[in-house]
Motif scaffolding. Sequence first.
Motif, mmCIF file in Angstrom:
data_model
loop_
_atom_site.group_PDB
_atom_site.id
_atom_site.type_symbol
_atom_site.label_atom_id
_atom_site.label_comp_id
_atom_site.label_asym_id
_atom_site.label_seq_id
_atom_site.Cartn_x
_atom_site.Cartn_y
_atom_site.Cartn_z
ATOM 1 N N MET A 32 0.839 -1.196 0.000
ATOM 2 C CA MET A 32 0.000 0.000 0.000
ATOM 3 C C MET A 32 0.879 1.252 0.000
ATOM 4 S SD MET A 32 -2.820 -1.162 2.851
ATOM 5 C CE MET A 32 -3.810 0.301 2.605
ATOM 6 N N ASP A 33 0.470 2.224 -0.774
ATOM 7 C CA ASP A 33 1.217 3.476 -0.797
ATOM 8 C C ASP A 33 0.241 4.625 -0.937
ATOM 9 O OD1 ASP A 33 0.888 4.144 -3.770
ATOM 10 O OD2 ASP A 33 1.790 2.138 -3.867
ATOM 11 N N TRP A 34 0.710 5.806 -0.603
ATOM 12 C CA TRP A 34 -0.138 6.988 -0.610
ATOM 13 C C TRP A 34 -0.590 7.346 -2.020
ATOM 14 C CZ3 TRP A 34 2.541 10.986 3.177
ATOM 15 C CH2 TRP A 34 2.591 10.413 4.452
ATOM 16 N N GLY A 35 0.332 7.161 -3.000
ATOM 17 C CA GLY A 35 -0.002 7.554 -4.357
ATOM 18 C C GLY A 35 -1.166 6.771 -4.930
ATOM 19 N N THR A 36 -1.344 5.504 -4.498
ATOM 20 C CA THR A 36 -2.415 4.661 -5.036
ATOM 21 C C THR A 36 -3.687 4.776 -4.214
ATOM 22 O OG1 THR A 36 -0.777 3.116 -5.894
ATOM 23 C CG2 THR A 36 -3.035 2.304 -5.672
ATOM 24 N N ASP A 37 -3.534 4.673 -2.879
ATOM 25 C CA ASP A 37 -4.700 4.590 -2.020
ATOM 26 C C ASP A 37 -5.196 5.945 -1.532
ATOM 27 O OD1 ASP A 37 -4.874 1.577 -1.728
ATOM 28 O OD2 ASP A 37 -2.823 1.935 -1.051
ATOM 29 N N GLU A 40 -4.214 14.360 -19.922
ATOM 30 C CA GLU A 40 -3.525 15.045 -18.834
ATOM 31 C C GLU A 40 -4.102 14.646 -17.477
ATOM 32 O OE1 GLU A 40 -3.955 19.117 -19.790
ATOM 33 O OE2 GLU A 40 -2.288 19.138 -21.242
ATOM 34 N N GLN A 41 -5.424 14.503 -17.435
ATOM 35 C CA GLN A 41 -6.038 14.090 -16.182
ATOM 36 C C GLN A 41 -5.601 12.695 -15.780
ATOM 37 O OE1 GLN A 41 -10.402 14.729 -14.628
ATOM 38 N NE2 GLN A 41 -10.382 12.921 -15.959
ATOM 39 N N ASN A 42 -5.503 11.813 -16.732
ATOM 40 C CA ASN A 42 -5.040 10.456 -16.464
ATOM 41 C C ASN A 42 -3.598 10.471 -15.949
ATOM 42 O OD1 ASN A 42 -5.541 7.439 -16.842
ATOM 43 N ND2 ASN A 42 -3.659 7.752 -18.012
ATOM 44 N N PHE A 43 -2.762 11.301 -16.583
ATOM 45 C CA PHE A 43 -1.363 11.415 -16.128
ATOM 46 C C PHE A 43 -1.304 12.015 -14.717
ATOM 47 C CE2 PHE A 43 2.474 14.053 -15.738
ATOM 48 C CZ PHE A 43 3.447 13.063 -15.874
ATOM 49 N N PHE A 44 -2.182 12.973 -14.453
ATOM 50 C CA PHE A 44 -2.188 13.626 -13.146
ATOM 51 C C PHE A 44 -2.572 12.652 -12.046
ATOM 52 C CE2 PHE A 44 -4.609 15.826 -9.825
ATOM 53 C CZ PHE A 44 -3.677 16.765 -9.404
ATOM 54 N N TYR A 45 -3.634 11.906 -12.227
ATOM 55 C CA TYR A 45 -4.138 11.023 -11.177
ATOM 56 C C TYR A 45 -3.409 9.692 -11.083
ATOM 57 C CZ TYR A 45 -8.033 14.185 -10.281
ATOM 58 O OH TYR A 45 -8.783 15.280 -9.930
ATOM 59 N N TYR A 46 -2.819 9.225 -12.157
ATOM 60 C CA TYR A 46 -2.200 7.909 -12.140
ATOM 61 C C TYR A 46 -0.664 7.956 -12.130
ATOM 62 C CZ TYR A 46 -6.747 5.807 -13.024
ATOM 63 O OH TYR A 46 -8.051 5.402 -12.909
ATOM 64 N N THR A 47 -0.101 9.089 -12.437
ATOM 65 C CA THR A 47 1.360 9.140 -12.498
ATOM 66 C C THR A 47 1.929 10.274 -11.642
ATOM 67 O OG1 THR A 47 1.313 8.252 -14.738
ATOM 68 C CG2 THR A 47 3.354 9.315 -14.015
ATOM 69 N N GLU A 48 1.536 11.517 -11.934
ATOM 70 C CA GLU A 48 2.173 12.679 -11.301
ATOM 71 C C GLU A 48 1.867 12.771 -9.816
ATOM 72 O OE1 GLU A 48 3.000 17.316 -12.562
ATOM 73 O OE2 GLU A 48 1.147 16.333 -13.218
ATOM 74 N N PRO A 56 0.541 10.427 -7.748
ATOM 75 C CA PRO A 56 1.081 9.291 -6.989
ATOM 76 C C PRO A 56 2.588 9.424 -6.720
ATOM 77 C CG PRO A 56 -0.463 8.504 -8.622
ATOM 78 C CD PRO A 56 -0.274 9.956 -8.894
ATOM 79 N N GLN A 57 3.332 9.922 -7.691
ATOM 80 C CA GLN A 57 4.764 10.089 -7.468
ATOM 81 C C GLN A 57 5.042 11.094 -6.349
ATOM 82 O OE1 GLN A 57 6.449 11.172 -11.234
ATOM 83 N NE2 GLN A 57 6.364 9.079 -12.073
ATOM 84 N N VAL A 58 4.321 12.216 -6.374
ATOM 85 C CA VAL A 58 4.520 13.234 -5.338
ATOM 86 C C VAL A 58 4.127 12.689 -3.969
ATOM 87 C CG1 VAL A 58 3.784 15.502 -4.510
ATOM 88 C CG2 VAL A 58 4.232 15.148 -6.951
ATOM 89 N N PHE A 59 2.967 12.029 -3.902
ATOM 90 C CA PHE A 59 2.504 11.498 -2.620
ATOM 91 C C PHE A 59 3.421 10.389 -2.112
ATOM 92 C CE2 PHE A 59 -2.228 12.860 -2.971
ATOM 93 C CZ PHE A 59 -1.814 14.179 -2.926
ATOM 94 N N ASN A 60 3.949 9.582 -3.006
ATOM 95 C CA ASN A 60 4.895 8.541 -2.580
ATOM 96 C C ASN A 60 6.177 9.156 -2.040
ATOM 97 O OD1 ASN A 60 3.174 6.428 -3.239
ATOM 98 N ND2 ASN A 60 4.001 6.186 -5.307
ATOM 99 N N LYS A 61 6.600 10.244 -2.634
ATOM 100 C CA LYS A 61 7.771 10.944 -2.103
ATOM 101 C C LYS A 61 7.477 11.495 -0.709
ATOM 102 C CE LYS A 61 9.696 12.330 -6.588
ATOM 103 N NZ LYS A 61 10.012 13.484 -7.480
ATOM 104 N N LEU A 62 6.273 12.045 -0.520
ATOM 105 C CA LEU A 62 5.896 12.519 0.805
ATOM 106 C C LEU A 62 5.817 11.375 1.805
ATOM 107 C CD1 LEU A 62 3.143 15.119 -0.148
ATOM 108 C CD2 LEU A 62 5.349 15.620 0.912
ATOM 109 N N GLN A 63 5.327 10.229 1.348
ATOM 110 C CA GLN A 63 5.281 9.055 2.218
ATOM 111 C C GLN A 63 6.683 8.632 2.626
ATOM 112 O OE1 GLN A 63 3.411 5.653 0.452
ATOM 113 N NE2 GLN A 63 3.764 4.331 2.221
#
Length: 499
Positions: free
Chosen positions: A1-6, A181-189, A191-198
């Motif tokens: 589990m990670d922040w970017g996904t959940d 762009e929305q797909n990239f925002f919610y599925y890639t960009e 999640p990457q930022v939130f995973n870094k915060l995690q």
Amino acid sequence: MDWGTDLWDQYDHIDKHTQSGLDLLDRYIKFVKERTEVEQTYAKQLRFSNHGSFQEILNEMNDYAGQRELIAENMMTSVCVELTKYLQDLKQERKSHLSDAKKAQQILESNFKHLESTKKRYAKEWAEAEKASQQAEKTESDLNATKLDVEKAKQHAHARTHTAEECRNDYAAELQKYNKEQNFFYYTEIPQVFNKLQDMDERRIRRLAEGYCQFSDIETNVLPIISKCLDGITSAGKRIDEKQDSVLFIEQHKSGFERPADVEFEDYTQGIKPATSDSSLNPPKVRTKLWPFSKKHKKPHVGATNSCQPDLKVMPPAEDFSHLPPEQRKNRLKGKIDDIAKDLQKYRDQSEALEKMKGVYVQNAQLGDPSSLEPQITETNQIIGRLTGELGKYEAWFSEAVGGEESSNAVNNNTQHVPLAADHQSHNSYAEFEDDFDDVERQCTALYDFQGNNEGTISITAEEQLSVVEEDQGDGWMRVVRSNGDEGYIPSSYVKPNP
């Protein structure tokens, strides 16, 4: 589990959570800082001074205080300083990640607004095209309309329809672009930022846990030494001998006087007895001086009002300790002689070393200038001369104290009373000059500077020539006159007689 996904849609909660984590780290740093202040204050309170039987305990407490200071120092350097720096780095990292997420959100919102604008334009143009088509049909069915009107209406409707088709194509393109762009925002960009915060938050938790352990380890590391200090205090307590302390107290405070004899009954009914009879066989007994209960002579204070003595002075305790009981006086004089002897030996060794160094400089001028040592040699020799004079003075007083004690004991043992004049017992550095120069005004030279702050005293400077008006009467003070006419008292040990 990670922040970017959940937690892809929980930006606010992630913001609050990471901020609370940094606040916790900041509170811990403040807690450790306050603990270091407590340790430092505790260490200062442990560093107190005393004497007697507690000296060993105080030494151990001094070491114990040092360990508390070491705890405070290690906590400050290993925990506070490092965690403070780490906290600043985390704040910058968190700020950067949240800024990236907010920037991406703003870009997506901007694209969505552009999509909505394109959609509205498409809807407007399509409505206008439908309206133009309806108008063309109406014109074509109108019997009164000319062929030119019909063609004009059809051309207008065709132009509107073409514009609407272009808006439709633009809207479709913008919609496809936005979805991408929305797909990239919610599925890639995001999640990457939130995973870094995690990852940042987990590193923060791990480092905080290490800080907790450091806090404990710092104190654990000094516990063996603290335990030794406490064991030393226990040993010092066990070594205390109350009997020995009593003996030391007796030695410090015994006066050396004999107990007073009984008070004889004086029978006044028999009249005055003649001085003959058996007075030689039974000499009158004289009471021994009751030192503990005798009234000490108090010297008048400066500024006191006395018609018989207008010029009064403050007299410090006698330099020869004559104000003390015989036994205490002897102990104080002996301690003073030992101290002066140690200082004298130190300066003699220093003088010898300077003379050797001067000899080396004389033999080899490249090593140094022999004349540069002259001021130090002169100063050292002056100090040696002064200490030698003081040593002789205190040794004379010590001999007097020892001899006086023996005489006192002899008087008490034989119950003989021999009156002694105080003027014949006074010793000062000018006694040897009194017999030969009674009628000549004596001169002396100041050895040191003296600030006469009290009334009746005057200030003098080293090497100043002074005239003696009143010799030292055994209280350590003498009256002199300066060249400018100022007259007052100075310490007799601050001058030397001129030859």
